[in-house]
Design a protein around this motif. Sequence first.
Motif, PDB file in Angstrom:
ATOM      1  N   ARG A 155      -6.847   6.109   2.961  1.00 17.17           N
ATOM      2  CA  ARG A 155      -6.505   4.840   2.316  1.00 17.17           C
ATOM      3  C   ARG A 155      -5.647   3.982   3.235  1.00 17.17           C
ATOM      4  O   ARG A 155      -5.913   2.801   3.434  1.00 17.17           O
ATOM      5  N   GLY A 156      -4.623   4.592   3.819  1.00 15.31           N
ATOM      6  CA  GLY A 156      -3.764   3.852   4.732  1.00 15.31           C
ATOM      7  C   GLY A 156      -4.515   3.368   5.954  1.00 15.31           C
ATOM      8  O   GLY A 156      -4.346   2.232   6.405  1.00 15.31           O
ATOM      9  N   PHE A 157      -5.366   4.241   6.500  1.00 15.96           N
ATOM     10  CA  PHE A 157      -6.122   3.883   7.698  1.00 15.96           C
ATOM     11  C   PHE A 157      -7.041   2.691   7.425  1.00 15.96           C
ATOM     12  O   PHE A 157      -7.138   1.769   8.254  1.00 15.96           O
ATOM     13  N   LEU A 158      -7.693   2.675   6.282  1.00 19.49           N
ATOM     14  CA  LEU A 158      -8.595   1.572   5.950  1.00 19.49           C
ATOM     15  C   LEU A 158      -7.829   0.265   5.760  1.00 19.49           C
ATOM     16  O   LEU A 158      -8.303  -0.803   6.155  1.00 19.49           O
ATOM     17  N   VAL A 159      -6.649   0.351   5.160  1.00 18.71           N
ATOM     18  CA  VAL A 159      -5.815  -0.849   5.009  1.00 18.71           C
ATOM     19  C   VAL A 159      -5.448  -1.403   6.383  1.00 18.71           C
ATOM     20  O   VAL A 159      -5.478  -2.612   6.617  1.00 18.71           O
ATOM     21  N   GLY A 160      -5.099  -0.519   7.304  1.00 21.71           N
ATOM     22  CA  GLY A 160      -4.671  -0.959   8.631  1.00 21.71           C
ATOM     23  C   GLY A 160      -5.802  -1.403   9.536  1.00 21.71           C
ATOM     24  O   GLY A 160      -5.686  -2.412  10.237  1.00 21.71           O
ATOM     25  N   VAL A 167      -0.159   7.812   3.503  1.00 21.44           N
ATOM     26  CA  VAL A 167      -0.695   6.447   3.584  1.00 21.44           C
ATOM     27  C   VAL A 167      -0.052   5.724   4.767  1.00 21.44           C
ATOM     28  O   VAL A 167      -0.724   5.044   5.544  1.00 21.44           O
ATOM     29  N   GLY A 168       1.269   5.879   4.908  1.00 22.54           N
ATOM     30  CA  GLY A 168       1.974   5.259   6.029  1.00 22.54           C
ATOM     31  C   GLY A 168       1.475   5.764   7.373  1.00 22.54           C
ATOM     32  O   GLY A 168       1.321   4.988   8.320  1.00 22.54           O
ATOM     33  N   LEU A 169       1.181   7.071   7.459  1.00 10.56           N
ATOM     34  CA  LEU A 169       0.670   7.627   8.709  1.00 10.56           C
ATOM     35  C   LEU A 169      -0.749   7.145   8.993  1.00 10.56           C
ATOM     36  O   LEU A 169      -1.131   6.968  10.159  1.00 10.56           O
ATOM     37  N   GLY A 170      -1.521   6.933   7.934  1.00 14.09           N
ATOM     38  CA  GLY A 170      -2.857   6.375   8.122  1.00 14.09           C
ATOM     39  C   GLY A 170      -2.799   4.964   8.669  1.00 14.09           C
ATOM     40  O   GLY A 170      -3.552   4.602   9.596  1.00 14.09           O
ATOM     41  N   ILE A 171      -1.896   4.159   8.127  1.00  9.27           N
ATOM     42  CA  ILE A 171      -1.695   2.801   8.636  1.00  9.27           C
ATOM     43  C   ILE A 171      -1.237   2.842  10.086  1.00  9.27           C
ATOM     44  O   ILE A 171      -1.703   2.069  10.933  1.00  9.27           O
ATOM     45  N   ALA A 173       0.826  -1.212   0.000  1.00  8.44           N
ATOM     46  CA  ALA A 173       0.000   0.000   0.000  1.00  8.44           C
ATOM     47  C   ALA A 173       0.859   1.261   0.000  1.00  8.44           C
ATOM     48  O   ALA A 173       0.572   2.223  -0.721  1.00  8.44           O
ATOM     49  N   VAL A 174       1.931   1.265   0.790  1.00  7.70           N
ATOM     50  CA  VAL A 174       2.788   2.448   0.887  1.00  7.70           C
ATOM     51  C   VAL A 174       3.652   2.607  -0.357  1.00  7.70           C
ATOM     52  O   VAL A 174       3.714   3.688  -0.956  1.00  7.70           O
ATOM     53  N   THR A 175       4.317   1.546  -0.774  1.00 11.12           N
ATOM     54  CA  THR A 175       5.247   1.668  -1.901  1.00 11.12           C
ATOM     55  C   THR A 175       4.534   1.952  -3.215  1.00 11.12           C
ATOM     56  O   THR A 175       5.042   2.701  -4.052  1.00 11.12           O
ATOM     57  N   ALA A 230       4.014   3.410  27.191  1.00 14.57           N
ATOM     58  CA  ALA A 230       5.282   3.271  26.464  1.00 14.57           C
ATOM     59  C   ALA A 230       5.155   2.253  25.340  1.00 14.57           C
ATOM     60  O   ALA A 230       5.726   2.436  24.252  1.00 14.57           O
ATOM     61  N   VAL A 231       4.393   1.184  25.577  1.00 16.23           N
ATOM     62  CA  VAL A 231       4.211   0.151  24.557  1.00 16.23           C
ATOM     63  C   VAL A 231       3.480   0.730  23.346  1.00 16.23           C
ATOM     64  O   VAL A 231       3.887   0.525  22.191  1.00 16.23           O
ATOM     65  N   VAL A 232       2.402   1.462  23.589  1.00 19.45           N
ATOM     66  CA  VAL A 232       1.656   2.071  22.479  1.00 19.45           C
ATOM     67  C   VAL A 232       2.528   3.080  21.740  1.00 19.45           C
ATOM     68  O   VAL A 232       2.505   3.160  20.507  1.00 19.45           O
ATOM     69  N   ALA A 233       3.326   3.847  22.502  1.00 23.54           N
ATOM     70  CA  ALA A 233       4.233   4.812  21.876  1.00 23.54           C
ATOM     71  C   ALA A 233       5.273   4.104  21.014  1.00 23.54           C
ATOM     72  O   ALA A 233       5.612   4.566  19.914  1.00 23.54           O
ATOM     73  N   LEU A 234       5.802   2.977  21.510  1.00 26.63           N
ATOM     74  CA  LEU A 234       6.755   2.186  20.722  1.00 26.63           C
ATOM     75  C   LEU A 234       6.133   1.678  19.435  1.00 26.63           C
ATOM     76  O   LEU A 234       6.725   1.772  18.355  1.00 26.63           O
ATOM     77  N   VAL A 235       4.922   1.138  19.557  1.00 29.28           N
ATOM     78  CA  VAL A 235       4.230   0.610  18.377  1.00 29.28           C
ATOM     79  C   VAL A 235       4.028   1.708  17.339  1.00 29.28           C
ATOM     80  O   VAL A 235       4.352   1.539  16.155  1.00 29.28           O
ATOM     81  N   GLY A 236       3.511   2.857  17.787  1.00 34.69           N
ATOM     82  CA  GLY A 236       3.275   3.956  16.859  1.00 34.69           C
ATOM     83  C   GLY A 236       4.559   4.525  16.286  1.00 34.69           C
ATOM     84  O   GLY A 236       4.639   4.779  15.071  1.00 34.69           O
ATOM     85  N   GLY A 237       5.570   4.700  17.141  1.00 35.39           N
ATOM     86  CA  GLY A 237       6.824   5.275  16.678  1.00 35.39           C
ATOM     87  C   GLY A 237       7.550   4.397  15.675  1.00 35.39           C
ATOM     88  O   GLY A 237       7.975   4.860  14.614  1.00 35.39           O
ATOM     89  N   ILE A 238       7.682   3.115  15.999  1.00 37.98           N
ATOM     90  CA  ILE A 238       8.408   2.198  15.106  1.00 37.98           C
ATOM     91  C   ILE A 238       7.668   2.031  13.787  1.00 37.98           C
ATOM     92  O   ILE A 238       8.261   2.085  12.705  1.00 37.98           O
ATOM     93  N   THR A 239       6.347   1.829  13.861  1.00 36.97           N
ATOM     94  CA  THR A 239       5.562   1.657  12.639  1.00 36.97           C
ATOM     95  C   THR A 239       5.608   2.901  11.765  1.00 36.97           C
ATOM     96  O   THR A 239       5.838   2.825  10.556  1.00 36.97           O
ATOM     97  N   GLY A 240       5.409   4.073  12.393  1.00 34.49           N
ATOM     98  CA  GLY A 240       5.405   5.312  11.630  1.00 34.49           C
ATOM     99  C   GLY A 240       6.748   5.607  10.982  1.00 34.49           C
ATOM    100  O   GLY A 240       6.811   5.978   9.800  1.00 34.49           O
ATOM    101  N   ILE A 241       7.826   5.463  11.741  1.00 39.68           N
ATOM    102  CA  ILE A 241       9.163   5.730  11.196  1.00 39.68           C
ATOM    103  C   ILE A 241       9.484   4.766  10.059  1.00 39.68           C
ATOM    104  O   ILE A 241       9.983   5.174   8.998  1.00 39.68           O
ATOM    105  N   TRP A 242       9.184   3.491  10.257  1.00 43.17           N
ATOM    106  CA  TRP A 242       9.482   2.498   9.214  1.00 43.17           C
ATOM    107  C   TRP A 242       8.728   2.813   7.923  1.00 43.17           C
ATOM    108  O   TRP A 242       9.308   2.825   6.835  1.00 43.17           O
ATOM    109  N   LEU A 243       7.424   3.053   8.027  1.00 36.91           N
ATOM    110  CA  LEU A 243       6.618   3.285   6.826  1.00 36.91           C
ATOM    111  C   LEU A 243       6.980   4.600   6.146  1.00 36.91           C
ATOM    112  O   LEU A 243       6.972   4.680   4.909  1.00 36.91           O
ATOM    113  N   CYS A 244       7.330   5.624   6.916  1.00 39.06           N
ATOM    114  CA  CYS A 244       7.750   6.891   6.317  1.00 39.06           C
ATOM    115  C   CYS A 244       9.098   6.744   5.610  1.00 39.06           C
ATOM    116  O   CYS A 244       9.314   7.320   4.531  1.00 39.06           O
ATOM    117  N   LEU A 245      10.018   5.989   6.218  1.00 40.13           N
ATOM    118  CA  LEU A 245      11.296   5.715   5.553  1.00 40.13           C
ATOM    119  C   LEU A 245      11.082   4.909   4.272  1.00 40.13           C
ATOM    120  O   LEU A 245      11.729   5.147   3.251  1.00 40.13           O
TER     121      LEU A 245
END
Length: 207
Positions: free
Chosen positions: A118-123, A42-46, A27-29, A152-167
């Motif tokens: 679009r990203g949010f619906l995919v996720g 799209v990545g931020l929506g996911i 979806a992102v690529t 902290a767990v939710v922050a980790l999930v959001g941070g790692i997912t967001g950074i990865w998809l944006c990269l």
Amino acid sequence: MEYLSQLLALAGIILFACASPGPDFVAVTSVALNDRRSGVLVGLGITSAVIIWATLAILGVGLLIKELFWLYELISMAGAAYLAYLGLRMLIGAFKSGKGQPHITQASGMGTGQAWRRGFLVGITNPKTATFFATLFVSLLPVGAPSWVYVAVVALVGGITGIWLCLLASFFSVARVRSVYARVRRPIDALMGAALVALGLRIAGSR
């Protein structure tokens, strides 16, 4: 620090899960190849959807969804249908574009809200995310952990997912990658579309 080892283990598993190819990757690529900004959105929506699933998993809703077969199936089928829909649109766009003509798919013209949606619906239509987090949290987080650990767990999930998809979106939108894509746009669009359709059919068939 207490709970640090559990948080580091969670971070490693979440990063590995993000790096595994799946609907999020396609979806992102597929969008980032046409437009970086739309790909990032799209990545931020996911990421927003993943944060919701992680929060629900902490609240115990993830395990509840796993037990409520009809609800799990309903969300899964909605996700399968949406992935197949996106894939078919890409396939149609790939075959309609004339050979040698610069064809920009509808993804490149998406507005801010449309790309994020679009990203949010995919996720959000992927209930496996909720059950994955629920199982992971039950396995690694000790019972009775303080509230800051769950935050902290939710922050980790959001941070790692967001950074990865944006990269990921940034990489697939760099000039060199896009120039290669421009030369073989039709087969790549067709491949991405077929991958989305296949993912949708796989989800529908794994019921």
